[in-house]
Design an enzyme around this catalytic site. Structure first.
Site, PDB file in Angstrom:
ATOM      1  N   HIS A 124      -9.192  -5.762 -30.339  1.00  0.00           N
ATOM      2  CA  HIS A 124      -7.851  -6.322 -30.195  1.00  0.00           C
ATOM      3  C   HIS A 124      -7.473  -6.460 -28.722  1.00  0.00           C
ATOM      4  CE1 HIS A 124      -3.622  -7.131 -30.856  1.00  0.00           C
ATOM      5  NE2 HIS A 124      -3.303  -6.074 -30.140  1.00  0.00           N
ATOM      6  N   GLN A 158      -9.408  -6.880 -26.118  1.00  0.00           N
ATOM      7  CA  GLN A 158     -10.143  -7.983 -25.503  1.00  0.00           C
ATOM      8  C   GLN A 158      -9.580  -9.335 -25.956  1.00  0.00           C
ATOM      9  OE1 GLN A 158     -12.588  -7.650 -23.104  1.00  0.00           O
ATOM     10  NE2 GLN A 158     -11.964  -5.519 -23.171  1.00  0.00           N
ATOM     11  N   HIS A 210      -6.526  -9.871 -26.919  1.00  0.00           N
ATOM     12  CA  HIS A 210      -5.217  -9.990 -26.291  1.00  0.00           C
ATOM     13  C   HIS A 210      -5.357 -10.500 -24.856  1.00  0.00           C
ATOM     14  CE1 HIS A 210      -1.063  -9.234 -27.131  1.00  0.00           C
ATOM     15  NE2 HIS A 210      -0.898  -8.397 -26.124  1.00  0.00           N
TER      16      HIS A 210
END
Length: 104
Positions: A78, A80, A82
């Protein structure tokens, strides 16, 4: 990499990436309202937030290169995702603000 180190790096990615995207959204809004100076300032702040996020990512990559494996879990993925979304959005915001500058 210890679990605590990983959690701190992952949370740094999420927090700073989120801040970058928020600033980019505000830059577009400012440009839309004709406040181009504020829009440019917001893009600068977004860039600084992305730089901080990259520092968190670099810390994780450095540890990995040193043989300290990073546990892959949903939170890591998540973070990465984001970061990449925030980079893309900030790049697009720069283009949108530039278009508003040309129109005015």
């Amino acid at each position: 990499m210890t679990n605590q180190e990983q959690l701190e790096a992952v949370m740094g990615l999420i927090i700073h990436s989120g801040n970058a995207k928020s600033e980019a959204v505000e830059a577009i809004e400012a440009a839309k309202n004709g406040d181009l100076e504020n829009a440019m300032n917001k893009l600068d702040v977004a860039g600084e937030a992305l730089l901080q996020a990259h520092h968190s990512q670099t810390e994780m990559l450095t540890k990995e290169a040193q043989g300290q494996r990073t546990e892959m879990n949903l939170l890591t993925v998540h973070s990465q995702d984001h970061l990449m979304t925030s980079i893309a959005f900030t790049d697009m915001a720069k283009e949108i603000v530039d278009l508003y500058k040309r129109i005015s």
